[in-house]
Motif scaffolding. Structure first.
Motif: not given
Ligand SMILES: NC(=O)c1ccc[n+]([C@@H]2O[C@H](COP(=O)([O-])OP(=O)(O)OC[C@H]3O[C@@H](n4cnc5c(N)ncnc54)[C@H](O)[C@@H]3O)[C@@H](O)[C@H]2O)c1
Ligand SMILES: O=c1ccn([C@@H]2O[C@H](COP(=O)(O)OP(=O)(O)O[C@H]3O[C@H](CO)[C@@H](O)[C@H](O)[C@H]3O)[C@@H](O)[C@H]2O)c(=O)[nH]1
Length: 430
Positions: A27-48
């Motif tokens: 489980i990856c936890v973050d307090r940034d709600e937008d980041k978690i929403k993005l990840l849960n919808s299949g998006g990527m917050p960083i390029y790697e």
């Protein structure tokens, strides 16, 4: 094993994903709600490179999930990794407030034995403070162990570095958590070294400072090369063939940057000072790095003289290749220097333009690297992106009002550039 990572940034997201890839339940936890929403919808917050596919694969397999709830992460896992920021304070020391607040949150949520592992880069003795904090704030009075497990990944190569680490460092106070931590890392088939917590914390700061020292060393050598007509790449090759030295991290440049080296150097100098040692060697590493940028700007000024109203093309904004990260980027620093001198900039980066827009204003962002030089008095290469080697040099030369190219990363061959009609200036090479 069941693992939770608190802090889903460059380190947390890549670590969590690689742990899932080798079969752990993460489980990856973050307090940034937008980041978690993005990840849960299949998006990527960083390029790697390679990360997006790996995240998708492990989410689909049910091994990787994302949450904003630390309590859920603590309840559902046996081992909790901390991967939150440890940014610099104005005096160079480390802001440990993120670590402290996560330690308190974990303590508040613990109802059974847990292993709490610090993966963030922290000053020596932080493990003791984390232990004390958890003890103080844990109402359930359950047993726990704190360990240090510094991370050595490089941005732009993070997945590969995590899947194939040179070594895994585990710092512990007692033997109790060692077996579990070894099990977590067993699938990576890397050498594991077990130390006390202070040594593990020091390994990270000492390693990063040494790598930064290597770069400043070759940058200092590049100054001597420029004064004598020698070639710093040939010097680095000759030095690097000695197995005791090694060729890596001997590429002269306009200086190192990023979210790690500058802050970790300052932190190590500060901790040493607090411990009664003046780490003057590392202060010199910082000074050389600072001078290297100034020398590069001077090289541009010496050639173009007055920059006011001159147009300059800049290739590269990220702090290094293969990343969209612009934290402490020498390329951005260079752009700000050039703007201060009055230059008008046309800039391009393969991945970092969106992030750069937040900090670099009044420039023209150009989508095609071959169009950056259009109508410019000179072109500058500021980041070592390999794609820049594929520039359409004929087109670039024709689109410059003067065929001047400053290469802050020694990407091209000087003789070849001159034969193509460029006035070509690089670092530490004739
Ligand atoms: N970036 C690297 O290449 C790298 C490599 C090795 C070590 N490190 C170290 O790892 C640590 C993290 O660095 P990073 O680059 O991943 O940072 P980052 O800023 O990319 O990510 C940190 C994340 O932690 C989250 N966070 C902060 N407080 C939180 C809290 N209380 N609860 C939950 N989430 C919280 C933030 O929202 C952010 O998403 C730092 O100590 C850094 O020095 C970084
Ligand atoms: O020969 C070289 C090598 C690198 N650089 C520059 O040095 C900086 C840092 O590069 P690199 O170390 O590749 O990137 P990071 O992702 O910051 O990784 C460093 O910092 C991380 C965070 O602590 C550590 O985990 C890694 O082991 C350590 O390499 C960048 O600006 C590079 O352009 C040079 O100028 N010359």
């Amino acid at each position: 094993m069941k693992l939770t990572i608190i802090g889903t940034g460059y380190v947390g997201l890549v670590t969590g994903t690689c742990f899932a890839e080798v079969g752990h339940q993460v489980i990856c936890v973050d307090r940034d709600e937008d980041k978690i929403k993005l990840l849960n919808s299949g998006g990527m917050p960083i390029y790697e490179p390679g990360l997006e596919e790996l995240v998708k694969k492990n989410v689909d397999a049910g091994r990787l999930s994302f949450s904003t709830c630390t309590k859920e992460g603590v309840e559902k896992s046996d081992v909790i990794f901390i991967a939150v920021p440890t940014p610099p304070m104005p005096d160079g020391s480390v802001d440990l407030s993120f670590i402290e607040s996560v330690a308190r949150e974990i303590a508040g949520a613990m109802t059974s034995y847990k292993i709490i592992v610090d993966k963030s880069t922290v000053p020596v003795k932080t493990g003791d403070k984390v232990s004390e904090t958890i003890k103080r704030y844990c109402k359930a009075k359950v047993e726990f162990d704190v360990a240090s497990n510094p991370e050595f990944l490089r941005e732009g190569f993070a997945v590969d570095d995590l899947m194939h680490p040179d070594r895994v460092v585990i710092g512990v106070k007692t033997q109790r958590p060692v077996q579990a931590l070894k099990e977590i890392y067993a699938p990576f088939e890397a050498p594991i070294i077990v130390t006390d917590i202070n040594s593990a914390e020091l390994i990270k700061h000492a390693a990063n400072s040494f790598l930064a020292l290597k770069i400043s060393y070759i940058n200092a050598v590049s100054v001597i090369c420029e004064a004598t007509g020698a070639n710093v790449q040939e010097v680095a090759n000759g030095m690097g063939m000695d197995g005791r030295i090694g060729r890596r991290f001997l590429d002269a440049s306009l200086g190192f940057g990023g979210s790690c080296f500058p802050k970790d150097l300052s932190a190590f100098i500060k901790i040493s000072e607090q411990l009664g040692y003046d780490f003057a060697l590392l202060k010199e590493v910082q000074r050389i790095n600072h001078d290297q940028m100034n020398r590069f700007v001077k090289k541009i000024l010496d050639t173009l003289w007055v920059l006011k109203d001159k147009k300059i093309g800049v290739l590269g904004l990220a702090f290094k290749q293969n990343t969209d990260d612009i934290r402490m980027s020498p390329a951005i620093d260079l752009c700000l220097h050039l703007q201060k001198e009055g230059a008008k900039l046309r800039v391009h980066d393969p991945k970092a333009m969106e992030k750069a827009k937040a900090v670099l204003h009044n420039v023209t962002y150009v989508d095609d690297m071959d169009e950056v030089a259009e109508g410019c008095d000179a072109l500058v290469i500021a980041t070592e992106w390999p794609e820049f080697k594929k520039l359409d040099l004929e087109r670039v030369r024709k689109s410059l009002t003067h065929p001047i190219l400053f290469d802050g990363r020694n990407l091209f061959d000087a003789k070849e550039m001159e034969s193509l009609g460029f006035i070509y200036k690089s670092i530490g090479r004739p």
